[in-house]
Design a protein around this motif. Structure first.
Motif, PDB file in Angstrom:
ATOM      1  N   ASP A 163     -39.423  53.564  23.554  1.00 45.24           N
ATOM      2  CA  ASP A 163     -38.242  54.039  24.261  1.00 45.24           C
ATOM      3  C   ASP A 163     -38.447  53.953  25.769  1.00 45.24           C
ATOM      4  O   ASP A 163     -39.392  54.535  26.312  1.00 45.24           O
ATOM      5  CB  ASP A 163     -37.944  55.482  23.854  1.00 45.24           C
ATOM      6  N   THR A 164     -37.552  53.278  26.456  1.00 48.19           N
ATOM      7  CA  THR A 164     -37.622  53.168  27.913  1.00 48.19           C
ATOM      8  C   THR A 164     -36.581  54.043  28.603  1.00 48.19           C
ATOM      9  O   THR A 164     -36.523  54.082  29.830  1.00 48.19           O
ATOM     10  CB  THR A 164     -37.407  51.709  28.359  1.00 48.19           C
ATOM     11  N   PHE A 165     -35.758  54.745  27.824  1.00 50.94           N
ATOM     12  CA  PHE A 165     -34.719  55.598  28.388  1.00 50.94           C
ATOM     13  C   PHE A 165     -35.356  56.803  29.076  1.00 50.94           C
ATOM     14  O   PHE A 165     -36.293  57.416  28.554  1.00 50.94           O
ATOM     15  CB  PHE A 165     -33.771  56.048  27.276  1.00 50.94           C
ATOM     16  N   GLN A 166     -34.835  57.157  30.250  1.00 56.07           N
ATOM     17  CA  GLN A 166     -35.442  58.218  31.061  1.00 56.07           C
ATOM     18  C   GLN A 166     -34.881  59.606  30.770  1.00 56.07           C
ATOM     19  O   GLN A 166     -35.405  60.603  31.268  1.00 56.07           O
ATOM     20  CB  GLN A 166     -35.253  57.891  32.553  1.00 56.07           C
ATOM     21  N   GLY A 167     -33.810  59.677  29.994  1.00 54.23           N
ATOM     22  CA  GLY A 167     -33.241  60.972  29.658  1.00 54.23           C
ATOM     23  C   GLY A 167     -31.969  61.269  30.419  1.00 54.23           C
ATOM     24  O   GLY A 167     -31.786  60.820  31.547  1.00 54.23           O
ATOM     25  N   SER A 168     -31.092  62.078  29.810  1.00 53.28           N
ATOM     26  CA  SER A 168     -29.774  62.340  30.383  1.00 53.28           C
ATOM     27  C   SER A 168     -29.563  63.777  30.822  1.00 53.28           C
ATOM     28  O   SER A 168     -28.500  64.109  31.348  1.00 53.28           O
ATOM     29  CB  SER A 168     -28.687  61.972  29.357  1.00 53.28           C
ATOM     30  N   CYS A 169     -30.550  64.646  30.607  1.00 55.84           N
ATOM     31  CA  CYS A 169     -30.366  66.049  30.977  1.00 55.84           C
ATOM     32  C   CYS A 169     -30.442  66.205  32.496  1.00 55.84           C
ATOM     33  O   CYS A 169     -31.424  65.791  33.115  1.00 55.84           O
ATOM     34  CB  CYS A 169     -31.425  66.935  30.324  1.00 55.84           C
ATOM     35  N   PRO A 170     -29.429  66.827  33.127  1.00 51.78           N
ATOM     36  CA  PRO A 170     -29.450  66.976  34.583  1.00 51.78           C
ATOM     37  C   PRO A 170     -30.499  67.957  35.075  1.00 51.78           C
ATOM     38  O   PRO A 170     -30.838  67.950  36.262  1.00 51.78           O
ATOM     39  CB  PRO A 170     -28.036  67.472  34.911  1.00 51.78           C
ATOM     40  N   TYR A 171     -31.034  68.777  34.173  1.00 52.53           N
ATOM     41  CA  TYR A 171     -32.044  69.762  34.561  1.00 52.53           C
ATOM     42  C   TYR A 171     -33.464  69.288  34.271  1.00 52.53           C
ATOM     43  O   TYR A 171     -34.374  69.518  35.057  1.00 52.53           O
ATOM     44  CB  TYR A 171     -31.795  71.088  33.831  1.00 52.53           C
ATOM     45  N   HIS A 172     -33.667  68.649  33.112  1.00 50.72           N
ATOM     46  CA  HIS A 172     -35.032  68.339  32.674  1.00 50.72           C
ATOM     47  C   HIS A 172     -35.282  66.865  32.398  1.00 50.72           C
ATOM     48  O   HIS A 172     -36.405  66.485  32.082  1.00 50.72           O
ATOM     49  CB  HIS A 172     -35.358  69.141  31.398  1.00 50.72           C
ATOM     50  N   GLY A 173     -34.264  66.047  32.468  1.00 52.27           N
ATOM     51  CA  GLY A 173     -34.473  64.634  32.193  1.00 52.27           C
ATOM     52  C   GLY A 173     -34.737  64.386  30.725  1.00 52.27           C
ATOM     53  O   GLY A 173     -33.823  64.303  29.907  1.00 52.27           O
ATOM     54  N   ASN A 174     -36.017  64.286  30.356  1.00 52.24           N
ATOM     55  CA  ASN A 174     -36.379  63.868  29.006  1.00 52.24           C
ATOM     56  C   ASN A 174     -36.727  65.018  28.072  1.00 52.24           C
ATOM     57  O   ASN A 174     -37.671  64.948  27.288  1.00 52.24           O
ATOM     58  CB  ASN A 174     -37.543  62.869  29.047  1.00 52.24           C
ATOM     59  N   CYS A 175     -35.946  66.112  28.117  1.00 59.11           N
ATOM     60  CA  CYS A 175     -36.070  67.145  27.092  1.00 59.11           C
ATOM     61  C   CYS A 175     -35.355  66.671  25.822  1.00 59.11           C
ATOM     62  O   CYS A 175     -34.842  65.551  25.767  1.00 59.11           O
ATOM     63  CB  CYS A 175     -35.477  68.464  27.584  1.00 59.11           C
ATOM     64  N   LEU A 176     -35.293  67.514  24.793  1.00 58.78           N
ATOM     65  CA  LEU A 176     -34.649  67.109  23.541  1.00 58.78           C
ATOM     66  C   LEU A 176     -33.204  66.683  23.781  1.00 58.78           C
ATOM     67  O   LEU A 176     -32.776  65.622  23.309  1.00 58.78           O
ATOM     68  CB  LEU A 176     -34.707  68.257  22.528  1.00 58.78           C
ATOM     69  N   GLU A 177     -32.431  67.490  24.505  1.00 58.28           N
ATOM     70  CA  GLU A 177     -31.046  67.134  24.780  1.00 58.28           C
ATOM     71  C   GLU A 177     -30.963  65.837  25.572  1.00 58.28           C
ATOM     72  O   GLU A 177     -30.101  64.995  25.320  1.00 58.28           O
ATOM     73  CB  GLU A 177     -30.347  68.267  25.536  1.00 58.28           C
ATOM     74  N   GLY A 178     -31.863  65.682  26.522  1.00 56.02           N
ATOM     75  CA  GLY A 178     -31.859  64.478  27.346  1.00 56.02           C
ATOM     76  C   GLY A 178     -32.180  63.219  26.586  1.00 56.02           C
ATOM     77  O   GLY A 178     -31.775  62.116  26.994  1.00 56.02           O
ATOM     78  N   MET A 179     -32.882  63.357  25.447  1.00 55.53           N
ATOM     79  CA  MET A 179     -33.309  62.176  24.698  1.00 55.53           C
ATOM     80  C   MET A 179     -32.570  61.976  23.375  1.00 55.53           C
ATOM     81  O   MET A 179     -32.607  60.875  22.819  1.00 55.53           O
ATOM     82  CB  MET A 179     -34.817  62.275  24.407  1.00 55.53           C
ATOM     83  N   ALA A 180     -31.896  63.018  22.864  1.00 55.34           N
ATOM     84  CA  ALA A 180     -31.337  62.902  21.511  1.00 55.34           C
ATOM     85  C   ALA A 180     -29.878  63.312  21.392  1.00 55.34           C
ATOM     86  O   ALA A 180     -29.323  63.239  20.295  1.00 55.34           O
ATOM     87  CB  ALA A 180     -32.183  63.738  20.539  1.00 55.34           C
ATOM     88  N   SER A 181     -29.237  63.729  22.460  1.00 56.42           N
ATOM     89  CA  SER A 181     -27.821  64.092  22.398  1.00 56.42           C
ATOM     90  C   SER A 181     -26.947  62.848  22.293  1.00 56.42           C
ATOM     91  O   SER A 181     -27.430  61.713  22.445  1.00 56.42           O
ATOM     92  CB  SER A 181     -27.435  64.887  23.650  1.00 56.42           C
ATOM     93  N   GLY A 182     -25.659  63.050  22.070  1.00 50.41           N
ATOM     94  CA  GLY A 182     -24.729  61.931  22.043  1.00 50.41           C
ATOM     95  C   GLY A 182     -24.754  61.106  23.314  1.00 50.41           C
ATOM     96  O   GLY A 182     -24.845  59.864  23.258  1.00 50.41           O
TER      97      GLY A 182
END
Length: 290
Positions: A163-182
């Motif tokens: 996985d090269t995605f950096q994450g989408s969470c505005p607070y933590h980047g690559n937390c669970l939500e940042g890596m697995a949300s819609g």
């Protein structure tokens, strides 16, 4: 007199009233816009009925600490207009009735515990995977809450090796939500989850991240059942992938129920949250009369 319920989500508010047998007599769905516009429509709905009590399950984070100066507020949400909004206080100014106040996922967990997939269990954990990720738990009939409520969607996870995605969470980047949300799935693939084929390799990554979280929750809380809801989990082919990844991570370290009975879909479908809110409202009514 009626029980009232508000399942307050970042996209929509579901409001309902029921009789004492928890049979819904009226329900409405309201888009979540500004607090003023949204609640004006909420009040218009409930003003038709004489309420005995109300249960609210809200998107968060919210303040549930009754000793806090901001008790009843939605706090650090990125939802425009709702940050530091006194949700509970605004409701109580309009309706002088007992109000249960918790998160939307706690309400869903309670609904599943009482009426859904965990109705025969002593405890359960409910995780919603959609626009965001959030979780709630019921242990021996009580919601898991203390100084604050759980924020299960923001636990840290290890990055999948491909996985090269950096994450989408505005607070933590690559937390669970940042890596697995819609939004994480869409950010990684350029497509929404429901448009992807079940053979797409992204689902293995999705299962890997969710299984990590479920393994952590299992080690910490040891629930009788884990229930996975939300829009992403409508891809039912995810369940066997998650169970397989969970089994590998657990590596027989702690005993768990048969995985097909341990990691399951909501028994109440999309109605877990509003059912939980009504149940919490009915609990207040029992306390009031006792």
């Amino acid at each position: 007199m009626y029980l009232g319920a508000i399942e307050a989500g970042g996209t929509k508010f579901v409001c309902a009233v029921s009789n004492e047998q928890l049979e819904i007599v009226d329900q409405v769905c309201i888009p979540t816009t500004t607090p003023q516009e949204t609640l004006r429509k909420v009040f218009s709905f409930f003003n038709q009925y004489e309420l005995r009590s109300m249960g609210i399950g809200s998107f968060g984070p919210i303040d549930i600490n009754i000793q806090s100066a901001t008790y009843g507020f939605i706090t650090s949400t990125p939802k425009p207009g709702w940050r530091n909004f006194d949700f509970l206080g605004t409701i109580k100014k309009h309706y002088q009735v007992p109000v249960a106040w918790t998160t939307d996922v706690n309400a869903a967990a309670y609904g599943e515990y009482k009426k859904g997939s965990a109705r025969d269990d002593a405890s359960c954990l409910y995780l919603t995977v959609g626009t965001g990720i959030g979780g709630g738990a019921v242990i021996d009939g009580k919601l898991l809450e203390a100084f604050g409520h759980p924020e299960m969607g923001h636990v840290l996870v290890r990055t999948h090796e491909e996985d090269t995605f950096q994450g989408s969470c505005p607070y933590h980047g690559n937390c669970l939500e940042g890596m697995a949300s819609g939004p994480a799935i869409e950010g990684r693939t350029g497509r929404k989850a429901q448009s992807l084929k079940k053979e797409d390799s992204v689902w293995e990554m999705e299962a890997y991240y969710l299984a990590q979280a479920l393994n952590n929750y299992t080690l910490i809380l040891r629930p009788d059942k884990i229930i996975l809801g939300g829009g992403v989990m409508n891809q039912i082919h995810l369940f066997p992938l998650i169970r397989t990844a969970f089994e590998e991570l657990n590596n027989a370290y702690v005993p768990v129920p048969v995985l097909e009975q341990y990691i399951v879909a909501p028994g109440l479908g999309d109605h877990a949250g509003i059912t939980g809110c009504l149940l919490l409202a009915s609990t207040l009514e029992v306390e009031k009369e006792s």
